[in-house]
Design a protein around this motif. Structure first.
Motif, PDB file in Angstrom:
ATOM      1  N   ALA A  28       0.847  -1.200   0.000  1.00 40.76           N
ATOM      2  CA  ALA A  28       0.000   0.000   0.000  1.00 40.76           C
ATOM      3  C   ALA A  28       0.874   1.238   0.000  1.00 40.76           C
ATOM      4  N   GLY A  29       0.442   2.248  -0.753  1.00 42.50           N
ATOM      5  CA  GLY A  29       1.235   3.467  -0.801  1.00 42.50           C
ATOM      6  C   GLY A  29       0.470   4.635  -1.369  1.00 42.50           C
ATOM      7  N   CYS A  30       1.146   5.770  -1.404  1.00 43.06           N
ATOM      8  CA  CYS A  30       0.529   7.001  -1.892  1.00 43.06           C
ATOM      9  C   CYS A  30       1.313   7.594  -3.048  1.00 43.06           C
ATOM     10  N   LEU A  31       0.601   8.336  -3.857  1.00 38.52           N
ATOM     11  CA  LEU A  31       1.196   9.260  -4.806  1.00 38.52           C
ATOM     12  C   LEU A  31       0.874  10.642  -4.222  1.00 38.52           C
ATOM     13  N   PRO A  32       1.755  11.113  -3.316  1.00 36.78           N
ATOM     14  CA  PRO A  32       1.471  12.380  -2.633  1.00 36.78           C
ATOM     15  C   PRO A  32       1.758  13.544  -3.580  1.00 36.78           C
ATOM     16  N   HIS A  33       0.874  14.526  -3.589  1.00 35.29           N
ATOM     17  CA  HIS A  33       1.085  15.651  -4.513  1.00 35.29           C
ATOM     18  C   HIS A  33       0.785  16.979  -3.825  1.00 35.29           C
ATOM     19  N   TRP A  34       1.445  18.018  -4.352  1.00 34.90           N
ATOM     20  CA  TRP A  34       1.311  19.375  -3.792  1.00 34.90           C
ATOM     21  C   TRP A  34       1.550  20.368  -4.915  1.00 34.90           C
ATOM     22  N   GLU A  35       0.549  21.139  -5.211  1.00 33.13           N
ATOM     23  CA  GLU A  35       0.642  22.192  -6.246  1.00 33.13           C
ATOM     24  C   GLU A  35       1.244  21.673  -7.548  1.00 33.13           C
ATOM     25  N   GLY A  36       0.711  20.529  -7.997  1.00 35.23           N
ATOM     26  CA  GLY A  36       1.132  19.979  -9.291  1.00 35.23           C
ATOM     27  C   GLY A  36       2.416  19.170  -9.263  1.00 35.23           C
ATOM     28  N   LYS A  37       3.055  19.116  -8.120  1.00 34.67           N
ATOM     29  CA  LYS A  37       4.277  18.319  -8.006  1.00 34.67           C
ATOM     30  C   LYS A  37       3.988  17.017  -7.270  1.00 34.67           C
ATOM     31  N   GLU A  89      -5.173  -2.985   9.976  1.00 38.02           N
ATOM     32  CA  GLU A  89      -5.364  -1.642   9.433  1.00 38.02           C
ATOM     33  C   GLU A  89      -6.141  -1.722   8.122  1.00 38.02           C
ATOM     34  N   THR A  90      -6.681  -0.580   7.678  1.00 36.95           N
ATOM     35  CA  THR A  90      -7.306  -0.509   6.362  1.00 36.95           C
ATOM     36  C   THR A  90      -6.229  -0.191   5.328  1.00 36.95           C
ATOM     37  N   VAL A  91      -6.560  -0.382   4.050  1.00 35.23           N
ATOM     38  CA  VAL A  91      -5.573  -0.105   3.009  1.00 35.23           C
ATOM     39  C   VAL A  91      -5.193   1.379   3.026  1.00 35.23           C
ATOM     40  N   GLN A  92      -6.189   2.238   3.239  1.00 33.19           N
ATOM     41  CA  GLN A  92      -5.894   3.669   3.267  1.00 33.19           C
ATOM     42  C   GLN A  92      -4.991   4.028   4.450  1.00 33.19           C
ATOM     43  N   GLN A  93      -5.257   3.416   5.597  1.00 33.95           N
ATOM     44  CA  GLN A  93      -4.395   3.659   6.763  1.00 33.95           C
ATOM     45  C   GLN A  93      -2.968   3.191   6.486  1.00 33.95           C
ATOM     46  N   ALA A  94      -2.847   2.050   5.815  1.00 34.96           N
ATOM     47  CA  ALA A  94      -1.506   1.538   5.486  1.00 34.96           C
ATOM     48  C   ALA A  94      -0.769   2.504   4.559  1.00 34.96           C
ATOM     49  N   ALA A  95      -1.485   3.017   3.558  1.00 34.86           N
ATOM     50  CA  ALA A  95      -0.864   3.938   2.597  1.00 34.86           C
ATOM     51  C   ALA A  95      -0.411   5.226   3.293  1.00 34.86           C
ATOM     52  N   ALA A  96      -1.259   5.745   4.171  1.00 35.83           N
ATOM     53  CA  ALA A  96      -0.911   6.969   4.900  1.00 35.83           C
ATOM     54  C   ALA A  96       0.254   6.709   5.859  1.00 35.83           C
ATOM     55  N   ARG A  97       0.245   5.549   6.501  1.00 33.94           N
ATOM     56  CA  ARG A  97       1.330   5.199   7.430  1.00 33.94           C
ATOM     57  C   ARG A  97       2.666   5.103   6.704  1.00 33.94           C
ATOM     58  N   GLU A  98       2.673   4.451   5.556  1.00 32.00           N
ATOM     59  CA  GLU A  98       3.926   4.321   4.806  1.00 32.00           C
ATOM     60  C   GLU A  98       4.445   5.696   4.385  1.00 32.00           C
ATOM     61  N   THR A 126      11.228   6.238  -5.678  1.00 32.98           N
ATOM     62  CA  THR A 126       9.976   5.489  -5.636  1.00 32.98           C
ATOM     63  C   THR A 126       8.895   6.317  -4.957  1.00 32.98           C
ATOM     64  N   LEU A 127       7.677   5.813  -4.995  1.00 27.73           N
ATOM     65  CA  LEU A 127       6.606   6.400  -4.198  1.00 27.73           C
ATOM     66  C   LEU A 127       6.632   5.745  -2.814  1.00 27.73           C
ATOM     67  N   PRO A 128       6.211   6.473  -1.784  1.00 25.80           N
ATOM     68  CA  PRO A 128       6.182   5.856  -0.454  1.00 25.80           C
ATOM     69  C   PRO A 128       5.159   4.723  -0.426  1.00 25.80           C
ATOM     70  N   ALA A 129       5.600   3.522  -0.144  1.00 27.94           N
ATOM     71  CA  ALA A 129       4.733   2.340  -0.165  1.00 27.94           C
ATOM     72  C   ALA A 129       5.419   1.211   0.580  1.00 27.94           C
ATOM     73  N   GLY A 130       4.616   0.315   1.114  1.00 24.24           N
ATOM     74  CA  GLY A 130       5.194  -0.822   1.814  1.00 24.24           C
ATOM     75  C   GLY A 130       4.115  -1.827   2.182  1.00 24.24           C
ATOM     76  N   PHE A 131       4.522  -2.911   2.804  1.00 24.17           N
ATOM     77  CA  PHE A 131       3.585  -3.990   3.115  1.00 24.17           C
ATOM     78  C   PHE A 131       2.513  -3.538   4.109  1.00 24.17           C
ATOM     79  N   MET A 132       1.279  -3.786   3.746  1.00 20.70           N
ATOM     80  CA  MET A 132       0.148  -3.539   4.642  1.00 20.70           C
ATOM     81  C   MET A 132       0.267  -4.465   5.849  1.00 20.70           C
ATOM     82  N   GLU A 133      -0.101  -3.946   7.017  1.00 20.45           N
ATOM     83  CA  GLU A 133      -0.031  -4.722   8.259  1.00 20.45           C
ATOM     84  C   GLU A 133      -1.424  -5.224   8.647  1.00 20.45           C
ATOM     85  N   ASN A 134      -1.460  -6.282   9.426  1.00 20.50           N
ATOM     86  CA  ASN A 134      -2.719  -6.743   9.999  1.00 20.50           C
ATOM     87  C   ASN A 134      -3.366  -5.632  10.826  1.00 20.50           C
TER      88      ASN A 134
END
Lengths: 204, 204
Positions: A55-64, A90-99, A80-88
């Protein structure tokens, strides 16, 4: 048993002993099943192996977009984009935000599912979210050498860590131009006759 | 070691022995990690536990949806969509089509991602696809008592097996009326003070 266990899948990992009773396991198709599994020779426990979610994010700010330069193998030094193995637990969104918090020391303001990519030869499923940053505040977490915001025409295309990251950033570049975002579902297949791209060879 | 291992998560499963060397494991936070894991007391192998993907289809034909009546526990006798644990070495879409073939003896003509639902208290992520049937041909697979096409106003709402199935069929009913389908991302949380809905209690 004298039977050398083999992995049911090149990325599943070879089990030698039962994690419940400590006895040897063998590879066999359990009754009523269709695939070989590692089964305990004493207590009969079937040890299933299943794909993992990255799970991970494509974080963006003002077009970047925010990218992280890896401080760990594989692909040390590449972006890379921030991403890593989802943990027991948590939700997928929580995992993406955590990574994103762990690898880029950044908080996202929201998450919109953007890409679901299967990578069957390594039994991983990437789930990446478009995520506006809550603020332009970020830094290098323990697994990153560097974290930076990139204009789209400055993305280091030849220094990206993994094919799936390149693919998703290509989607984003296209979608941002036409201002229409959809959820991309796809797969990264292992190139014929080559080693898994960007991953160490299968081991125990 | 004297330390009674506990599960890091109520659904993660308790490990007692190392599957690589057969020695005892203990629950501890590995160096550089943030969560407790089962770690081998002899060889040091860290045994990670991660969420599982449940892949499935919402198969449809001429406005009707295909449901399966469960021939297995939990929720024996109740209706569900064909879905099950994704296996190593396949894509999510392949897993969803395979489960439809196994449980409903039906072939789907295509798959469009429709719902991604996290169920953190049992560490599962449902990934369900809208899938037109290739033909109105189906039957009860080994895990089904019965398989049938239902008009939307005939869905057995009070006999559905799992909350996530009810939620996704509700989305589908709404989306079909307005003829606009999106990917639904959500979560099913454990009701406060109750047992996990429709699942047996955690055990080894």
């Amino acid at each position: 048993m004298g039977v050398m266990p083999q992995t049911p899948d090149s990325r599943g990992g070879i089990l030698k002993f039962c994690n419940q009773c400590g006895s040897e396991v063998t590879l066999q198709v359990p009754e009523g099943d269709t695939l070989p599994r590692f089964v305990c020779t004493r207590c009969g426990t079937v040890h299933y192996q299943n794909p993992k979610i990255v799970a991970g994010c494509l974080p963006h700010w003002e077009g970047k977009v925010l990218l992280c330069r890896r401080a760990i193998e594989p692909r040390y030094g590449l972006w890379t984009l921030p991403a890593g193995f989802m943990e027991n637990g948590e939700t997928v969104q929580q995992a993406a935000a955590r990574e994103t918090r762990e690898e880029a020391l950044a908080e996202v303001a929201a998450t919109s599912l953007y890409a679901v990519y299967s990578i069957p030869h390594i039994s991983q499923v990437y789930m990446l979210f478009r995520a506006p940053l809550a603020a332009p505040a970020f830094g290098a977490g323990a697994e990153s050498l560097d974290v930076a915001l990139f204009e789209l025409d400055r993305i280091p295309w030849d220094q990206l860590a993994f094919p799936v990251i390149k693919r998703v950033l290509e989607h984003y570049t296209t979608d941002l131009q036409r201002q229409r975002f959809e959820v991309h579902v796809g797969e990264i297949l292992r190139p014929m006759g080559s080693a898994p791209p960007g991953r160490p060879p299968a081991s125990t």
